[in-house]
Write a protein that holds these residues in place. Structure first.
Motif, PDB file in Angstrom:
ATOM      1  N   GLU A  48       0.627  -1.088  -0.153  1.00 13.86           N
ATOM      2  CA  GLU A  48       0.144   0.088  -0.497  1.00 13.86           C
ATOM      3  C   GLU A  48       0.798   1.754   0.236  1.00 13.86           C
ATOM      4  N   LEU A  49       2.446   1.314   0.349  1.00 19.16           N
ATOM      5  CA  LEU A  49       2.870   2.087   0.094  1.00 19.16           C
ATOM      6  C   LEU A  49       3.997   2.030  -0.571  1.00 19.16           C
ATOM      7  N   ARG A  50       3.672   2.042  -1.967  1.00 20.63           N
ATOM      8  CA  ARG A  50       4.459   1.705  -3.033  1.00 20.63           C
ATOM      9  C   ARG A  50       4.343   2.712  -3.939  1.00 20.63           C
ATOM     10  N   ASP A  51       5.294   2.683  -4.397  1.00 20.61           N
ATOM     11  CA  ASP A  51       5.376   4.874  -4.920  1.00 20.61           C
ATOM     12  C   ASP A  51       3.729   4.588  -6.222  1.00 20.61           C
ATOM     13  N   LEU A  52       3.908   6.043  -6.636  1.00 25.52           N
ATOM     14  CA  LEU A  52       2.913   5.851  -8.449  1.00 25.52           C
ATOM     15  C   LEU A  52       3.818   5.004  -9.437  1.00 25.52           C
ATOM     16  N   ASP A  53       2.577   4.351 -10.279  1.00 20.54           N
ATOM     17  CA  ASP A  53       2.765   3.354 -11.020  1.00 20.54           C
ATOM     18  C   ASP A  53       2.914   4.440 -12.067  1.00 20.54           C
ATOM     19  N   THR A  54       4.415   4.548 -12.629  1.00 19.79           N
ATOM     20  CA  THR A  54       3.420   5.157 -13.958  1.00 19.79           C
ATOM     21  C   THR A  54       4.133   4.582 -15.509  1.00 19.79           C
ATOM     22  N   GLY A  55       3.168   2.851 -15.502  1.00 16.05           N
ATOM     23  CA  GLY A  55       3.305   2.824 -16.275  1.00 16.05           C
ATOM     24  C   GLY A  55       4.566   3.224 -17.381  1.00 16.05           C
ATOM     25  N   HIS A  56       4.127   3.428 -19.088  1.00  9.83           N
ATOM     26  CA  HIS A  56       4.839   2.388 -19.820  1.00  9.83           C
ATOM     27  C   HIS A  56       5.978   3.888 -19.803  1.00  9.83           C
ATOM     28  N   TRP A  57       5.923   4.917 -18.611  1.00  7.72           N
ATOM     29  CA  TRP A  57       7.084   5.629 -18.584  1.00  7.72           C
ATOM     30  C   TRP A  57       7.870   5.899 -17.732  1.00  7.72           C
ATOM     31  N   ARG A  58       8.115   4.223 -16.965  1.00 10.40           N
ATOM     32  CA  ARG A  58       9.025   3.804 -15.806  1.00 10.40           C
ATOM     33  C   ARG A  58      10.337   3.806 -16.962  1.00 10.40           C
ATOM     34  N   GLY A  59      11.313   3.578 -16.374  1.00  5.14           N
ATOM     35  CA  GLY A  59      12.900   4.229 -16.629  1.00  5.14           C
ATOM     36  C   GLY A  59      12.901   5.528 -17.095  1.00  5.14           C
ATOM     37  N   ARG A  60      12.014   5.937 -17.976  1.00  6.46           N
ATOM     38  CA  ARG A  60      12.400   7.350 -18.839  1.00  6.46           C
ATOM     39  C   ARG A  60      12.637   8.140 -17.520  1.00  6.46           C
ATOM     40  N   THR A  61      13.727   9.565 -18.148  1.00  8.33           N
ATOM     41  CA  THR A  61      13.691  10.603 -17.543  1.00  8.33           C
ATOM     42  C   THR A  61      12.147  11.781 -17.780  1.00  8.33           C
ATOM     43  N   LEU A  62      12.133  12.250 -16.840  1.00  5.96           N
ATOM     44  CA  LEU A  62      11.588  14.324 -17.493  1.00  5.96           C
ATOM     45  C   LEU A  62      11.620  14.127 -18.092  1.00  5.96           C
ATOM     46  N   GLY A  63      13.183  14.493 -18.542  1.00 10.15           N
ATOM     47  CA  GLY A  63      12.938  15.388 -20.170  1.00 10.15           C
ATOM     48  C   GLY A  63      12.909  14.864 -21.584  1.00 10.15           C
ATOM     49  N   GLU A  64      13.198  12.880 -20.758  1.00 10.94           N
ATOM     50  CA  GLU A  64      12.786  12.093 -22.019  1.00 10.94           C
ATOM     51  C   GLU A  64      11.018  12.408 -21.851  1.00 10.94           C
ATOM     52  N   VAL A  65      10.761  11.895 -21.162  1.00  8.53           N
ATOM     53  CA  VAL A  65       8.610  12.445 -21.560  1.00  8.53           C
ATOM     54  C   VAL A  65       8.035  13.527 -22.301  1.00  8.53           C
TER      55      VAL A  65
END
Length: 185
Positions: free
Chosen positions: A71-88
């Protein structure tokens, strides 16, 4: 009796320093920074953490035996996972803009901010009234969601809360009513 819930943000590693949507280990600097604050951590009857590597290493470096809770896991960012904010931002600027302005949006295919806030609120309100002092080593998104719930603010306030590594907030409450205490952890 009230619950005294300390939400403590995990230390930084390469993923945090690169603004990457990812979990990852702490680096040497991050471990050193965590160890430097270990003596200031409050005593707790119950110690919990996010299941992430970063939170596990932070808890270990603090000298805290903390049980992982999904229940304390991070927000699931789906297919953005592994990418930087700049890349997204470069690849999906509309999706990023939607995600940061609409708390119900999940253009990445993962979890929305509203869903995260509801998950954390449900977990907080399910804590037993006699839990006493609870220390949780968590991701910044979980700290934000806890503050949103404690203050009864709309989920849109989520993005207005800055949570740097190794910062914490104390929430006290019972029966679904929470108060935020500022100052030191």
């Amino acid at each position: 009796m009230s619950v005294r819930l300390t939400l403590f943000c995990a230390g930084a590693g390469p993923a945090v320093r690169e603004a990457r949507f990812d979990d990852g280990p702490l680096d040497t600097t991050g471990l050193h920074e965590v160890r430097a604050v270990a003596d200031s951590m409050p005593a707790a009857a119950l110690c919990l953490r996010s299941p992430s590597v970063r939170c596990a290493q932070t808890a270990d470096a603090l000298g805290v035996e903390a049980e992982a809770r999904k229940e304390l896991r991070d927000l699931d960012t789906g297919h953005w996972r592994g990418r930087t904010l700049g890349e997204v931002a470069g690849a999906d600027p509309e999706g990023l803009a939607q995600w940061t302005t609409d708390p119900g949006a999940a253009p990445h295919g993962g979890e929305s901010v509203e869903q995260l806030c509801a998950r954390v609120a449900d977990w907080m309100d399910a804590l037993p009234g006699d839990a006493g002092r609870v220390l949780c080593v968590v991701e910044p998104a979980v700290v934000r969601a806890g503050i949103v719930h404690a203050l009864g603010t709309p989920p849109a306030a989520f993005w207005r809360i800055d949570v740097p590594p190794l910062s914490g907030i104390v929430l006290t409450g019972r029966s679904g009513r929470w108060n935020m205490r500022t100052g030191g952890v």
